[in-house]
Each structure stands twice: as structure tokens, then as C-alpha cells.
Design an enzyme around this catalytic site. Structure first.
Site, PDB file in Angstrom:
ATOM      1  N   TYR A  64       0.848  -1.192   0.000  1.00  0.00           N
ATOM      2  CA  TYR A  64       0.000   0.000   0.000  1.00  0.00           C
ATOM      3  C   TYR A  64       0.879   1.234   0.000  1.00  0.00           C
ATOM      4  O   TYR A  64       1.757   1.375   0.845  1.00  0.00           O
ATOM      5  CB  TYR A  64      -0.917   0.026   1.239  1.00  0.00           C
ATOM      6  CG  TYR A  64      -2.347  -0.076   0.793  1.00  0.00           C
ATOM      7  CD1 TYR A  64      -2.922   0.963   0.064  1.00  0.00           C
ATOM      8  CD2 TYR A  64      -3.103  -1.204   1.041  1.00  0.00           C
ATOM      9  CE1 TYR A  64      -4.224   0.863  -0.406  1.00  0.00           C
ATOM     10  CE2 TYR A  64      -4.403  -1.310   0.583  1.00  0.00           C
ATOM     11  CZ  TYR A  64      -4.965  -0.273  -0.147  1.00  0.00           C
ATOM     12  OH  TYR A  64      -6.230  -0.379  -0.613  1.00  0.00           O
ATOM     13  N   GLU A  66      -0.456   4.700  -0.795  1.00  0.00           N
ATOM     14  CA  GLU A  66      -1.262   5.902  -1.069  1.00  0.00           C
ATOM     15  C   GLU A  66      -0.407   7.142  -0.876  1.00  0.00           C
ATOM     16  O   GLU A  66       0.320   7.253   0.108  1.00  0.00           O
ATOM     17  CB  GLU A  66      -2.468   5.959  -0.128  1.00  0.00           C
ATOM     18  CG  GLU A  66      -3.591   5.047  -0.559  1.00  0.00           C
ATOM     19  CD  GLU A  66      -4.814   5.185   0.341  1.00  0.00           C
ATOM     20  OE1 GLU A  66      -4.735   5.868   1.376  1.00  0.00           O
ATOM     21  OE2 GLU A  66      -5.846   4.586  -0.014  1.00  0.00           O
ATOM     22  N   ASP A 210      -5.137  13.123 -25.718  1.00  0.00           N
ATOM     23  CA  ASP A 210      -5.254  11.722 -25.302  1.00  0.00           C
ATOM     24  C   ASP A 210      -4.428  10.906 -26.284  1.00  0.00           C
ATOM     25  O   ASP A 210      -4.887  10.577 -27.376  1.00  0.00           O
ATOM     26  CB  ASP A 210      -6.726  11.297 -25.306  1.00  0.00           C
ATOM     27  CG  ASP A 210      -6.889   9.844 -24.879  1.00  0.00           C
ATOM     28  OD1 ASP A 210      -5.861   9.137 -24.759  1.00  0.00           O
ATOM     29  OD2 ASP A 210      -8.037   9.416 -24.673  1.00  0.00           O
ATOM     30  N   THR A 236      -2.216   5.485 -22.327  1.00  0.00           N
ATOM     31  CA  THR A 236      -2.105   4.138 -21.777  1.00  0.00           C
ATOM     32  C   THR A 236      -0.655   3.702 -21.937  1.00  0.00           C
ATOM     33  O   THR A 236       0.078   4.229 -22.787  1.00  0.00           O
ATOM     34  CB  THR A 236      -2.984   3.141 -22.546  1.00  0.00           C
ATOM     35  OG1 THR A 236      -2.642   3.227 -23.933  1.00  0.00           O
ATOM     36  CG2 THR A 236      -4.457   3.439 -22.381  1.00  0.00           C
ATOM     37  N   LYS A 239      -0.216  -0.044 -25.105  1.00  0.00           N
ATOM     38  CA  LYS A 239      -0.466  -0.148 -26.548  1.00  0.00           C
ATOM     39  C   LYS A 239       0.893  -0.160 -27.273  1.00  0.00           C
ATOM     40  O   LYS A 239       1.711  -1.002 -26.937  1.00  0.00           O
ATOM     41  CB  LYS A 239      -1.436   0.952 -26.973  1.00  0.00           C
ATOM     42  CG  LYS A 239      -2.804   0.740 -26.274  1.00  0.00           C
ATOM     43  CD  LYS A 239      -3.857   1.775 -26.598  1.00  0.00           C
ATOM     44  CE  LYS A 239      -5.136   1.488 -25.793  1.00  0.00           C
ATOM     45  NZ  LYS A 239      -6.166   2.530 -25.962  1.00  0.00           N
ATOM     46  N   ARG A 245      -0.385  -3.067 -18.610  1.00  0.00           N
ATOM     47  CA  ARG A 245      -1.707  -2.437 -18.721  1.00  0.00           C
ATOM     48  C   ARG A 245      -1.793  -1.313 -17.691  1.00  0.00           C
ATOM     49  O   ARG A 245      -1.549  -1.541 -16.509  1.00  0.00           O
ATOM     50  CB  ARG A 245      -2.754  -3.510 -18.441  1.00  0.00           C
ATOM     51  CG  ARG A 245      -4.184  -3.115 -18.608  1.00  0.00           C
ATOM     52  CD  ARG A 245      -5.023  -4.341 -18.912  1.00  0.00           C
ATOM     53  NE  ARG A 245      -4.678  -4.821 -20.238  1.00  0.00           N
ATOM     54  CZ  ARG A 245      -5.161  -4.297 -21.369  1.00  0.00           C
ATOM     55  NH1 ARG A 245      -6.039  -3.333 -21.337  1.00  0.00           N
ATOM     56  NH2 ARG A 245      -4.754  -4.755 -22.541  1.00  0.00           N
TER      57      ARG A 245
HETATM   58  C1  LIG Z   1      -7.312   2.822 -25.205  1.00  0.00           C
HETATM   59  C2  LIG Z   1      -7.734   4.206 -25.052  1.00  0.00           C
HETATM   60  C3  LIG Z   1      -8.151   4.728 -23.816  1.00  0.00           C
HETATM   61  C4  LIG Z   1      -8.476   3.887 -22.601  1.00  0.00           C
HETATM   62  O1  LIG Z   1      -7.578   3.056 -22.103  1.00  0.00           O
HETATM   63  P1  LIG Z   1      -8.040   1.938 -21.037  1.00  0.00           P
HETATM   64  O2  LIG Z   1      -6.732   1.560 -20.440  1.00  0.00           O
HETATM   65  O3  LIG Z   1      -8.711   0.872 -21.818  1.00  0.00           O
HETATM   66  O4  LIG Z   1      -8.942   2.561 -20.059  1.00  0.00           O
HETATM   67  C5  LIG Z   1      -8.422   6.079 -23.725  1.00  0.00           C
HETATM   68  N1  LIG Z   1      -8.314   6.873 -24.789  1.00  0.00           N
HETATM   69  C6  LIG Z   1      -7.959   6.412 -25.991  1.00  0.00           C
HETATM   70  C7  LIG Z   1      -7.885   7.369 -27.135  1.00  0.00           C
HETATM   71  C8  LIG Z   1      -7.675   5.065 -26.167  1.00  0.00           C
HETATM   72  O5  LIG Z   1      -7.346   4.625 -27.370  1.00  0.00           O
END
Ligand SMILES: *Cc1c(COP(=O)(O)O)cnc(C)c1O
Length: 423
Positions: A64, A66, A210, A236, A239, A245
Site C-alpha cells: 500500500y 497511497e 489523449d 495508456t 499499446k 496495462r
Molecule cells: C485505449 C484508449 C483509452 C483507454 O484506455 P483503457 O486503459 O482501456 O482505459 C483512452 N483513450 C484512448 C484514445 C484510447 O485509445
């Protein structure tokens, strides 16, 4: 000591799992077999390294922590503090960012934190529409973003299938959003961050990028970075970036405090320190010259795949790609996205159906598919292989050859470039 004293407590060793829980052990080995067997073309997936998996499978999961390094609400954080500090330093260096937060549990959580940092419920946010390639967290009615904020959507032009900057500017002037979001899940082209910055400045909006999908290409210097233009960049780590993850946020120093508070304590409790450590491992991998070569090859492969599919009668939306993914309009073959996904599945080709811009079909049917090259590039495939992959997709999608014949050809290709090679 850098070596654990008792290796049975640590490491990607499945013996304990096999002994104690054969059911779940079978799932783990079954999934590994699945990854090794077919073509993995889902644009948001990749194969993490054994080093990343080792950090994920470590006892850091127990802790933990936090708070943030040096300011925790729990004792005993001296070791995990080091992991987070190392990871933050690597992220700042890799992305030339003033501040980094490695704690978001996912990309959606990173986005929730960005909304929380800059907006109050009811504020207006301008983002890309879901059917044109945006993400659920960009204002979908079933998501917090669409329920708690007033979201206005922009899309792509019908003639070029590129983001319509005139529409973005007009909507920004009309609605005066608190925040503008760019970045998408199914947009194959580069995003013009400078133009978005200019529009945000004109209307006094925060610019959030994003970068979930393409941040790995930025890390590998294969495409331009949004960091110099954005107030905040969320992404993320699993990817193209090829880490565990999870999510991450980088931002300008002036926003550091509000971002950190929006992640913890506003939207999350204790961080997943095994994931934070694994993110640090992935960031180090991204700093290597070999990762830059990888990122360039991902793009070369996606372009070769899109060209191959185009030559076979499957139209790439916008005419091609600048990134790791292509969106393919299948209306020329009179096959729906759902049919194509199913037929490819039967031939050991894993990809997803996807709406194309102005799609007449409902989302569960869709007129297209999305293909991505992060995983096949990790397993060593090049543009020569992509020609073959395109031909295999064509055979599978048309559905005239028996799926088993296509699957046998897939198997032959994949066994030349195994994912997670055996010893
Ligand atoms: C994959 C993705 C997310 C979300 O990611 P998670 O880990 O699945 O919550 C957010 N924004 C975009 C543009 C994405 O491609």
C-alpha cells in the site's frame, strides 16, 4: 542484494500456480498458446517483454503506497518509492515533460483525472465523436464524460476523412469549451497539435491530448510529440508503448499539483506499485535505440499492410496511414465489419470490426475493420510479411477459401516469427 533469496516467491515461474491452481494455470498457458498461434492485429495490443512481466508478477503488488514518493500515508514505502521516482524521471526525460504521474490504473482513469483537474461537472468539453474515431471517455453518453460534462463533438470531413479543423474552430468559438481534447482510437493520421493549440488559445481552453494509441510512436521518435503543445497529455502504457496495462499523465509544471490530486486522492486509492515498477521498466526499454527502430518499423508495416489491403480491394479510410493502424472500409467487398471479424477469427487472424466515418451500419455491425501492427512488429515481422498478411486477410474476409486453409497459411507465417519464442 539484487537477487531474491528465495526465487520461488518471485518471477515468471508458473510452477506454484500449476501446483496450486491448475484451472487458472491452464488459462494462463492457454492464453500464451493463443498469442503464439495466430496473427494479433488488434491495434491497441502488444507483447510485453519478460522484464515487464517479471515486475508485474512481483511482490510489489503487496504494498500500500497511497500518496506520492516521500509523502505516503503508509510506512515501509522506501523500496516502492525508488521504483516510482525512477519511473517519473524516465518519463520526464523520454517525453521532455515537466511533470509525470505514473499512477493511473488505466487510460480511462488518466482521462478521468484530466477532466477532474481542469473541469467541474456541467462544464463544456469539445472532443472527437466516437463514430469518427474518438474514445468513450471523450463524451459518450454511457460514460462519466458524457453524463457529467456537456460534450460537443467534432468529426472528420466526408471528402478527405481527415479531422475538420474548420469545424473544430467554429464549434470552439460557438461553445467556448473549458477543455478541448484531441487524440483518438481509430484515426490513422497524424494530428495537427499546433492547430489545436491555436484554437484552444483563441477561446481560452485547456488542451488535453489523449495519446493512448500513439504515445509509443512518440516515445520511439517515429511521429511528432504532443507534449510541447498540450497542457496535459494522457495515455495508456500497454499499446504501442509495450508496457504493462495502465495509464499515465504528463503535463506542464504549473498543472502538476492539480493533476496529482486528481489522480490521488480524487479518483484513485492506493497505486498498483507492481504496475508502476513495470511502467518504469517499459520506459527504460523505450529509451533504447532498438525501440526507435521498432517504432519506425511499426509505421512502415502499417503502411505496407494498408497498401496491400488497398491493392486487394479493401479501402483504407483517408487513403492510408501515418501511424500504427489502418481503418479499412469493406463496403467494396460487400462484407460487413462483423462478418469480417468473425471470418478472420476462424482463420486465426485476430482483429476488430470498426465503424468507418459516416457509417450507415450500427456499431455492432459496422462497415469496417481496424488493423494494427504493434504486436506483429514486436514478433519481428517486416513489410515483406505485411504483403502476405494483407493477402491472408483478403482470403479470410472474402470467405471463399475454407478457413482451415487460411489458418494453415497463418500458422506457417507466424511460426517463422514466433511471439514469446520458446527457450
Ligand atoms: C485505449 C484508449 C483509452 C483507454 O484506455 P483503457 O486503459 O482501456 O482505459 C483512452 N483513450 C484512448 C484514445 C484510447 O485509445
Amino acid at each position: 542484494m539484487t537477487t531474491p533469496t528465495d526465487a520461488t516467491f518471485w518471477g515468471p515461474d508458473f510452477t506454484a500456480l500449476q501446483d496450486q491452481d491448475p484451472e487458472i494455470a491452464a488459462v494462463v498457458t492457454g492464453e500464451l498458446d493463443r498469442l503464439r498461434t495466430g496473427l494479433q492485429l488488434i491495434a491497441s495490443e502488444n507483447f510485453t517483454s519478460p522484464a515487464v512481466l517479471a515486475a508485474l508478477g512481483s511482490t510489489l503488488s503487496n504494498k500500500y503506497a497511497e500518496g506520492y514518493p516521500g509523502r505516503r500515508y503508509y510506512g515501509g514505502c522506501q523500496e516502492v518509492d525508488k521504483a516510482e521516482e525512477i519511473g517519473i524521471a524516465r518519463a520526464k526525460e523520454l517525453f521532455a515533460a515537466e511533470h509525470a504521474n505514473l499512477q493511473p490504473h488505466s487510460g480511462a482513469n488518466a482521462n478521468l483525472a484530466a477532466y477532474a483537474a481542469f473541469c467541474a461537472p456541467g462544464d463544456t468539453v469539445l472532443a472527437m465523436s466516437l463514430p469518427h474515431g474518438g474514445h468513450l471517455t471523450h463524451g459518450s453518453k454511457v460514460n462519466f464524460s458524457g453524463k457529467w460534462f456537456r460534450t460537443v463533438s467534432y468529426g472528420v470531413r466526408s471528402d478527405t476523412e481527415l479531422i475538420d479543423h474548420d469545424e473544430v474552430r467554429d464549434l470552439a468559438r460557438e461553445h467556448r469549451p473549458k477543455m478541448i481534447i484531441c487524440g483518438a482510437t481509430a484515426y490513422p493520421r497524424l494530428i495537427d497539435f499546433a492547430t489545436f493549440r491555436a484554437i484552444a488559445d483563441e477561446v481560452g481552453a485547456v488542451l488535453m491530448v489523449d495519446a493512448a494509441h500513439f504515445i509509443g510512436l512518440v516515445a520511439g521518435q517515429a511521429i511528432p510529440s504532443p507534449v510541447p503543445y498540450a497542457d496535459v497529455v494522457t495515455f495508456t502504457t500497454h499499446k504501442v508503448l509495450r508496457g504493462p496495462r495502465g495509464g499515465m499523465v504528463v503535463c506542464r509544471a504549473e498543472h502538476a499539483k492539480r493533476i496529482d490530486k486528481a489522480v490521488f486522492p480524487f479518483s484513485q486509492g492506493g497505486p498498483l506499485m507492481h504496475a508502476v515498477a513495470a511502467k518504469a521498466v517499459a520506459l527504460r526499454e523505450c529509451q533504447q535505440p532498438s525501440f526507435q527502430a521498432y517504432a519506425r518499423q511499426v509505421v512502415t508495416n502499417a503502411q505496407a499492410l494498408a497498401d496491400g489491403l488497398a491493392a486487394d480491394g479493401m479501402r483504407p479510410v483517408s487513403g492510408g496511414t501515418d501511424t500504427h493502424l489502418a481503418l479499412i472500409d469493406l463496403r467494396g467487398l460487400d462484407v460487413t465489419g462483423a462478418q469480417a471479424e468473425q471470418r478472420c477469427d476462424a482463420a486465426l487472424i485476430t482483429l476488430n470490426k470498426n465503424a468507418v466515418p459516416f457509417d450507415p451500419q450500427p456499431p455492432m455491425t459496422a462497415s469496417g475493420i481496424r488493423v494494427g501492427t504493434p504486436a506483429v512488429t514486436t514478433q519481428g515481422m517486416t513489410e515483406v510479411d505485411m504483403k502476405e498478411v494483407a493477402a491472408l486477410i483478403g482470403r479470410a474476409v472474402r470467405g471463399q477459401d475454407p478457413p482451415a486453409d487460411v489458418a494453415a497459411a497463418v500458422d506457417a507465417l507466424v511460426s517463422r516469427h514466433p511471439a514469446y519464442p520458446r527457450g
